[in-house]
Design a protein around this motif. Structure first.
Motif, PDB file in Angstrom:
ATOM      1  N   LEU A  64      27.555   6.733  15.424  1.00 12.39           N
ATOM      2  CA  LEU A  64      28.984   6.701  15.116  1.00 12.39           C
ATOM      3  C   LEU A  64      29.235   7.031  13.649  1.00 12.39           C
ATOM      4  N   LEU A  65      28.305   6.629  12.797  1.00 10.30           N
ATOM      5  CA  LEU A  65      28.405   6.884  11.366  1.00 10.30           C
ATOM      6  C   LEU A  65      27.930   8.295  10.999  1.00 10.30           C
ATOM      7  N   ASN A  66      27.581   9.088  12.040  1.00 12.45           N
ATOM      8  CA  ASN A  66      27.146  10.475  11.826  1.00 12.45           C
ATOM      9  C   ASN A  66      25.827  10.532  11.057  1.00 12.45           C
ATOM     10  N   LEU A  67      24.935   9.579  11.370  1.00 14.49           N
ATOM     11  CA  LEU A  67      23.665   9.482  10.666  1.00 14.49           C
ATOM     12  C   LEU A  67      22.506   9.967  11.538  1.00 14.49           C
ATOM     13  N   GLN A  68      21.452  10.413  10.883  1.00 18.68           N
ATOM     14  CA  GLN A  68      20.209  10.750  11.566  1.00 18.68           C
ATOM     15  C   GLN A  68      19.041  10.327  10.691  1.00 18.68           C
ATOM     16  N   THR A  69      17.838  10.444  11.249  1.00 19.21           N
ATOM     17  CA  THR A  69      16.639   9.932  10.586  1.00 19.21           C
ATOM     18  C   THR A  69      15.627  11.044  10.335  1.00 19.21           C
ATOM     19  N   TYR A  70      15.039  11.037   9.133  1.00 19.83           N
ATOM     20  CA  TYR A  70      13.807  11.795   8.932  1.00 19.83           C
ATOM     21  C   TYR A  70      12.741  10.817   8.452  1.00 19.83           C
ATOM     22  N   PHE A  71      11.482  11.223   8.531  1.00 20.36           N
ATOM     23  CA  PHE A  71      10.380  10.315   8.219  1.00 20.36           C
ATOM     24  C   PHE A  71       9.514  10.858   7.083  1.00 20.36           C
ATOM     25  N   THR A  72       8.932   9.929   6.313  1.00 17.19           N
ATOM     26  CA  THR A  72       7.805  10.249   5.451  1.00 17.19           C
ATOM     27  C   THR A  72       6.622   9.448   5.979  1.00 17.19           C
ATOM     28  N   ALA A  73       5.443  10.046   5.957  1.00 17.23           N
ATOM     29  CA  ALA A  73       4.280   9.389   6.561  1.00 17.23           C
ATOM     30  C   ALA A  73       3.049   9.595   5.701  1.00 17.23           C
ATOM     31  N   GLY A  74       2.448   8.498   5.275  1.00 18.40           N
ATOM     32  CA  GLY A  74       1.232   8.547   4.480  1.00 18.40           C
ATOM     33  C   GLY A  74       0.491   7.226   4.596  1.00 18.40           C
ATOM     34  N   PRO A  75      -0.701   7.140   3.995  1.00 13.84           N
ATOM     35  CA  PRO A  75      -1.507   5.927   4.137  1.00 13.84           C
ATOM     36  C   PRO A  75      -0.854   4.674   3.558  1.00 13.84           C
TER      37      PRO A  75
END
Length: 364
Positions: free
Chosen positions: A277-288
């Motif tokens: 509803l807030l027009n949001l989406q997710t991206y990720f960072t991935a590391g040890p």
């Protein structure tokens, strides 16, 4: 970005807020129980984060979050300051989206502020107060613009026509979000006014436990009432969600849900719905060291996404190394993704996609 929980007094707002945030906002069987808005920072359930945790095995995992605000109940006359009206309207204006809780259950032990259960009447009570407040704001703006339009100012003439359309709609009891403006008019004249009835809304029908899956006749009436409104609807048994929330173990909660024929708590669906509803989406960072979900507006570019981590990342942005979530899972590690040639190098114009796993190169 935050979503505000609104509704008449005593419809289950604070109980819902407690379920979402695990905060213990006061919840009692009388109006105006919530006076100051309670703010909860809520984790967004995302199975993709769990999968990345499994593949990367980092030291810690940090989910995306969304702010939920529990706002004081509103009554008739709020736009003129009745009850806690002025405070309510100020609080709701500060939110970016609205979760409107409607009572869709019968229970003689829970007092209704108007003496009977009628979600359509309740919806209209709040809609009218919000529309009246918006009408007040738009008419003030219209008086200024009208004077400029009389001098032949072309921009003022265009804005005057838009404001006339909004005023006519509000006077007919229609919210601004139901109107169709072209993109330029909306962005130039409507959006800057930050009108309350222009905010995206999710109607949450609070039902009894037996109606948690299929709804009831009250829910059907609400569905009919919002057909022209560009609004979302979710059915939730809030008291049942509170019971689930009190169970100590995951296994107990799953057994409870299975007995109800549900796959997951309704609160999880609501949090994801609020996020959308807030027009949001997710991206990720991935590391040890950590796997983390980052929140960006849909349509954000790679530099804007980098700026969510740190402003220096945006200022000195060089490029983004991007792996789709599906490729990361398919190949099992960043190294194998690189070997397979599935890591992409993207520049400043790249528009981030939901689920991207990203690394940023920057120079400050």
């Amino acid at each position: 970005m935050k979503a505000g929980i609104v509704g008449l007094p005593n419809v289950g707002k604070s109980t819902l807020f407690n379920c979402l945030s695990n905060a213990k906002a006061q919840s009692a069987n009388f109006p105006f129980c919530t006076i100051e808005p309670n703010i909860g920072v809520v984790n967004v359930p995302d199975p993709r984060l769990e999968k990345l945790d499994e593949l990367v095995n980092p030291e810690k995992v940090i989910p995306a979050t969304v702010e939920i605000v529990d706002i004081a109940g509103l009554v008739k006359g709020a736009s003129k300051g009745e009850g806690l009206g002025n405070q309510f309207l100020a609080n709701i204006r500060e939110t970016d989206a609205i979760i409107h809780v409607l009572r869709c259950f019968d229970n003689d032990n829970v007092v209704h502020v108007d003496g009977s259960v009628d979600p359509i009447r309740d919806k209209e009570t709040i809609d009218i107060e919000l529309q009246l407040k918006d009408l007040e704001s738009v008419e003030k703006r219209y008086d200024k613009v009208k004077r400029a339009a009389r001098t032949g100012d072309r921009e003022a003439i265009k804005e005057e026509a838009v404001l006339q359309q909004i005023i006519a709609s509000l006077e007919q009891g229609k919210s601004v979000r139901a109107l169709n403006f072209d993109g330029e008019d909306y962005g130039t004249y409507v959006k800057p006014m930050q009108l309350i009835t222009d905010k995206p809304v999710l109607y949450l029908c609070n039902v009894e436990e037996s109606a948690a899956k299929a709804g009831n006749e009250y829910v059907e009436k609400v569905k009919q009432a919002i057909t022209d409104e560009k609004a979302e609807l979710l059915v939730l048994a809030v008291s049942t969600e509170a019971d689930i929330n009190e169970l100590e173990t995951y296994e107990e909660r799953q057994m409870f849900l299975e007995d109800l024929g549900l796959e997951e708590p309704g609160a999880a669906k609501l949090i994801r719905s609020a996020y959308a509803l807030l027009n949001l989406q997710t991206y990720f960072t991935a590391g040890p060291k950590e796997v983390r979900a980052w929140t960006v507006l849909i349509g954000s570019t790679a530099p804007e996404a980098a700026g969510v981590i740190h402003t220096d990342f945006e200022k000195g942005f060089i490029r983004a190394e991007v792996i789709s979530f599906e490729d990361y899972v398919h190949y099992g590690s960043e190294a194998i993704v690189k070997e397979a040639g599935k890591m992409r190098i993207e520049g400043k114009e790249y528009v981030v996609k939901d689920g991207d796993v990203m690394h940023f190169r920057f120079n400050v």
